[in-house]
Design a protein around this motif. Sequence first.
Motif, PDB file in Angstrom:
ATOM      1  N   GLU A 198       0.863  -1.178   0.000  1.00 28.94           N
ATOM      2  CA  GLU A 198       0.000   0.000   0.000  1.00 28.94           C
ATOM      3  C   GLU A 198       0.898   1.226   0.000  1.00 28.94           C
ATOM      4  N   LEU A 199       0.815   2.040  -1.055  1.00 28.98           N
ATOM      5  CA  LEU A 199       1.628   3.237  -1.137  1.00 28.98           C
ATOM      6  C   LEU A 199       0.980   4.313  -0.276  1.00 28.98           C
ATOM      7  N   LYS A 200       1.422   4.382   0.965  1.00 30.74           N
ATOM      8  CA  LYS A 200       0.821   5.295   1.921  1.00 30.74           C
ATOM      9  C   LYS A 200       1.285   6.713   1.656  1.00 30.74           C
ATOM     10  N   LYS A 201       0.352   7.648   1.756  1.00 30.87           N
ATOM     11  CA  LYS A 201       0.680   9.057   1.606  1.00 30.87           C
ATOM     12  C   LYS A 201       0.903   9.637   2.990  1.00 30.87           C
ATOM     13  N   ILE A 202       2.042  10.252   3.173  1.00 39.26           N
ATOM     14  CA  ILE A 202       2.399  10.822   4.468  1.00 39.26           C
ATOM     15  C   ILE A 202       1.790  12.221   4.580  1.00 39.26           C
ATOM     16  N   PRO A 203       1.204  12.567   5.724  1.00 35.80           N
ATOM     17  CA  PRO A 203       0.692  13.934   5.895  1.00 35.80           C
ATOM     18  C   PRO A 203       1.789  14.964   5.667  1.00 35.80           C
ATOM     19  N   SER A 204       1.419  16.097   5.146  1.00 39.03           N
ATOM     20  CA  SER A 204       2.391  17.149   4.869  1.00 39.03           C
ATOM     21  C   SER A 204       2.978  17.676   6.174  1.00 39.03           C
ATOM     22  N   VAL A 219       7.871   8.631  -8.631  1.00 37.29           N
ATOM     23  CA  VAL A 219       8.854   9.620  -9.070  1.00 37.29           C
ATOM     24  C   VAL A 219       8.896   9.677 -10.595  1.00 37.29           C
ATOM     25  N   CYS A 220       8.866   8.508 -11.229  1.00 38.44           N
ATOM     26  CA  CYS A 220       8.913   8.470 -12.688  1.00 38.44           C
ATOM     27  C   CYS A 220       7.648   9.041 -13.314  1.00 38.44           C
ATOM     28  N   LYS A 221       6.520   8.885 -12.648  1.00 34.39           N
ATOM     29  CA  LYS A 221       5.283   9.462 -13.187  1.00 34.39           C
ATOM     30  C   LYS A 221       5.360  10.978 -13.272  1.00 34.39           C
ATOM     31  N   MET A 222       6.194  11.583 -12.435  1.00 35.43           N
ATOM     32  CA  MET A 222       6.365  13.040 -12.461  1.00 35.43           C
ATOM     33  C   MET A 222       7.410  13.480 -13.482  1.00 35.43           C
ATOM     34  N   GLU A 254      12.688  14.205  -8.975  1.00 38.81           N
ATOM     35  CA  GLU A 254      12.936  13.840  -7.578  1.00 38.81           C
ATOM     36  C   GLU A 254      12.775  15.037  -6.656  1.00 38.81           C
ATOM     37  N   ILE A 255      13.106  16.214  -7.140  1.00 41.96           N
ATOM     38  CA  ILE A 255      12.985  17.415  -6.321  1.00 41.96           C
ATOM     39  C   ILE A 255      11.513  17.683  -6.005  1.00 41.96           C
ATOM     40  N   GLU A 256      10.688  17.640  -7.032  1.00 40.53           N
ATOM     41  CA  GLU A 256       9.254  17.850  -6.826  1.00 40.53           C
ATOM     42  C   GLU A 256       8.672  16.786  -5.908  1.00 40.53           C
ATOM     43  N   TYR A 257       9.071  15.527  -6.124  1.00 37.62           N
ATOM     44  CA  TYR A 257       8.532  14.440  -5.310  1.00 37.62           C
ATOM     45  C   TYR A 257       8.930  14.600  -3.847  1.00 37.62           C
ATOM     46  N   ALA A 258      10.203  14.928  -3.589  1.00 37.77           N
ATOM     47  CA  ALA A 258      10.667  15.069  -2.212  1.00 37.77           C
ATOM     48  C   ALA A 258       9.984  16.228  -1.507  1.00 37.77           C
ATOM     49  N   CYS A 259       9.765  17.316  -2.222  1.00 39.13           N
ATOM     50  CA  CYS A 259       9.101  18.476  -1.618  1.00 39.13           C
ATOM     51  C   CYS A 259       7.643  18.180  -1.283  1.00 39.13           C
ATOM     52  N   LYS A 260       6.975  17.429  -2.144  1.00 39.40           N
ATOM     53  CA  LYS A 260       5.538  17.193  -1.963  1.00 39.40           C
ATOM     54  C   LYS A 260       5.222  15.961  -1.129  1.00 39.40           C
ATOM     55  N   ASN A 261       6.159  15.032  -1.028  1.00 41.28           N
ATOM     56  CA  ASN A 261       5.849  13.755  -0.378  1.00 41.28           C
ATOM     57  C   ASN A 261       6.776  13.358   0.760  1.00 41.28           C
ATOM     58  N   GLU A 262       7.916  14.043   0.908  1.00 34.92           N
ATOM     59  CA  GLU A 262       8.893  13.604   1.902  1.00 34.92           C
ATOM     60  C   GLU A 262       9.396  14.726   2.805  1.00 34.92           C
ATOM     61  N   MET A 263       8.678  15.823   2.877  1.00 40.43           N
ATOM     62  CA  MET A 263       9.005  16.919   3.785  1.00 40.43           C
ATOM     63  C   MET A 263      10.395  17.502   3.545  1.00 40.43           C
ATOM     64  N   ALA A 264      10.836  17.543   2.307  1.00 36.10           N
ATOM     65  CA  ALA A 264      12.082  18.236   1.965  1.00 36.10           C
ATOM     66  C   ALA A 264      11.793  19.736   1.978  1.00 36.10           C
ATOM     67  N   LEU A 265      12.615  20.503   2.702  1.00 35.53           N
ATOM     68  CA  LEU A 265      12.266  21.897   2.964  1.00 35.53           C
ATOM     69  C   LEU A 265      13.324  22.900   2.528  1.00 35.53           C
ATOM     70  N   THR A 266      14.592  22.525   2.518  1.00 29.17           N
ATOM     71  CA  THR A 266      15.638  23.495   2.214  1.00 29.17           C
ATOM     72  C   THR A 266      16.537  22.995   1.094  1.00 29.17           C
ATOM     73  N   LEU A 267      17.142  23.936   0.418  1.00 33.62           N
ATOM     74  CA  LEU A 267      18.080  23.606  -0.655  1.00 33.62           C
ATOM     75  C   LEU A 267      19.310  22.895  -0.093  1.00 33.62           C
ATOM     76  N   THR A 268      19.743  23.302   1.091  1.00 36.76           N
ATOM     77  CA  THR A 268      20.893  22.653   1.726  1.00 36.76           C
ATOM     78  C   THR A 268      20.648  21.163   1.905  1.00 36.76           C
ATOM     79  N   ASP A 269      19.467  20.814   2.399  1.00 34.83           N
ATOM     80  CA  ASP A 269      19.145  19.400   2.618  1.00 34.83           C
ATOM     81  C   ASP A 269      19.055  18.643   1.304  1.00 34.83           C
TER      82      ASP A 269
END
Length: 848
Positions: free
Chosen positions: A160-166, A644-647, A672-687
């Motif tokens: 089950e591809l669970k969606k994590i809350p933002s 990720v590939c769908k994006m 991957e950048i879009e996916y991480a920002c929208k699905n994995e709580m990526a917040l900064t360019l440094t990270d």
Amino acid sequence: RRRLPQKDIFGISFYEKHSFLKKILPKTKQSCSTTRLEFTVQKYNCPTMTMTTMMMRMAASSSSSSSLTFARRRLLHCSVQNPLTTSASSLQRRSFSQNKKDNPHNGGFRNGTNNFKGLAYSSAAAAITATGVLLTQASQEHTVDAEIAKLQQSNGGGIELKKIPSRSEQIQSLISTSEFDVLVIGGGATGAGAALDAASRGLSTALIERGDFGNETSSRSTKLIWAGIRYIATAVSSLLRFKNLTRPFDAMKDFKSEFEMVLGAHKERRILLENNPHLTNWVPIAVPVAEWISWPPPFGHPIFATAPLLLPAVFKFYDGMGGFTCPPSHIMGKQRAERKFPQLASEDAHYYSCFYEGQHNDARTATYIALTAAEEGASVANYVEMIDVIKDEKTGKAVGVQAEDKLSGNKFEIRAKAIVFAGGPFTDGLRKIEDPSCKPAVAAAAGTHIVLPGYYCPRGLGMLDINTSDGRFLFFLPWQGKTIVGTTDRKGPAVSTPGPPEEEISWLLKECQKYLGDDLPVRRSDVLSAWQGFRPLASDPHAPPGAPVSRNHIISVNPDTGITFITGGKWTTYREMAEDVIDRVIEANGFEDKAGDCVTDKLRLRGGVGYDRNVPIKLVQLFGCSEDTAEHLARTYGVHAFEVCKMAKATTKTWPRYGNLLIEGYPYLESEIEYACKNEMALTLTDMLTTRTRLAFLDSTAARAAAPKIADLMAASLGWSGSEKKNQLNQALELISEFGGPIPQEQLRSVTNIESLFKAFDLDGSGYIEYDELKQCVDYWGCPFRSEEEARAAFNEMDIFKDNRISLLEFKKWWDSPKNKSRLKLDLSEKYKLSPDKIGKGQGAAFG
């Protein structure tokens, strides 16, 4: 207005057409493969009919019947899956040529029914042009969903591809929840593991981390999941000391403790690798044996002088400690070593003893531990820092913390029945907030790693030196397409900066050179990146007098506040540490009725359920991405690689067809950048440059070059303003400058005149600037050439003598030329403040 003929414009009857489409597009089949289409064409005895012609017929003829609209969709899907199939532009060209053929006297334009054939082609082209992207994406999504359904069936319906809350939803949960059962401070491997363990047992759990997940110690390891062959040797060495004659029982107890620790590490290594094949792999490591008797002996004990003779037996014993669950250790002769590892100076070796350890992308594993905790229901947030402890006024017990969102500046309370500190080498900083007078519990040891180009190490084989010049272990390993070398061991207070001392970089280069051939020098300019990390060395400040010192991790409870802290241990045993600390929390807080048994030994991390070794192949087949990119995505995201590939967007290339790269030479995709920002709580360019991708750790120059593009992509995904994007870029470039690179930091800081600037360019110390050195330096300094043509023109302008190298005299003349108004000179002048009073003129004092 007239009756349709029995045959269409291609001479195919409608009965034949419907029959043909029915055969290649059965209802049970959701896509039309080109292989099936070719088979059907041959079955219809049309071997001369090309694939493109057949699909153009399908597309054009579909306009005469609404039931054939589905054929156009299949045509689009086929054109994505096979680069030999048709496209809108080819249909347009066919349309014009057909009109030209029908009416050569009117430029290809004619009214009337005879032009219907060309209009059919044109209609199909227009349909593809207008709706091709949407239909292709829909077809891809449908195929991906079908693929995931297959994975679901093969795994008993468990995927089950669970969606994590933002993150905003996670912050709101932290604020709105009246009281959690467990609150964990620290989002490294141990802290995230503790949150995952608690949440998976059914306890309401919160996890906060002051930076990104795993951005400190957990992302700066040697990338090994190792059981600790070194600890067996040190345990034996400690046991066989003369001083133990007066304390035999204590000596045996210490040896037993060390032995049990290694056994536990073997168990945890097996669990981590078996549960998470999408994040881990086995790596063979060769130990070169150049002498039959080693002196000075490894580990400083005479008994280990015979180690070269005993290594094969020792490694078999090591395999047995893990239940022989790893690939078997073996002996490799000189000839085989030369084939597999031609870089080695094999003529000096008698043989190579090989054993296996686990390997992973440590920052990725740490991030997925935290995200899996979120999947299990924990409230998880990065960039939230504990600034104070809330205590009950009557009892003095801790009942929560005061926290601050480091992005918005908002402060809020998080209440919890139990609080766990898991700050690694920074744990004492958390304890100082709890009790400013607390005794230190953690000492830190720093280790430096360097990264070299991948050609120094074969892709599937590493090396270990068990007896370096100062008695330490030195690993020489393939990782992420590069070669990682480390580590050193230096005591000192833990700091967040990744910048390593230059003397340790030099020591690592010197040590790894002795095992490579004389014809393969390891140059200082070959260092792509270098960093330091700190590991915690723990002691229990609350232990009673005379209590034994643990050689593993420490779990301690402050009797005044009730706060539990855990520190020590190593990456491999993070899960065991998490289980131990949550067991202690459950016992201390009476959660036995609420909490279930620990299940993390059977729990796969995010992306692992449904994963199999063929996922990279499926990504290539479904999305037309390159094999390197597919391997990277599968080993980073598991089954979420499909999302990720769908994006991913089309590349406009013949191959790969999908997935635009962030930077050439690395498999990271823009999507991957879009996916991480929208699905994995990526917040900064440094990270994004350090922990989410590993560019800064792999190649600091490449990270600096990719930073502006990644900033643009993150700004689009997170809605940054222009000023915020600029601020993020400046912060990221400042951190990247702390990583080591091809040029020593001291050399960069010493640039005050033309001679020192020339020396900074002359990476190999040859007295000349080569073309590659020029490009590498300007990239590293953050003022890269815009194109290869600009780089070559700048080099040719400096190369006055036209001998493909630049001497100091040529460099001075280029710099002093009044005609020189180049962008490179302006950038260098600005960067190093080389004003005329500093650089002098001609052969003046500044030039000697």
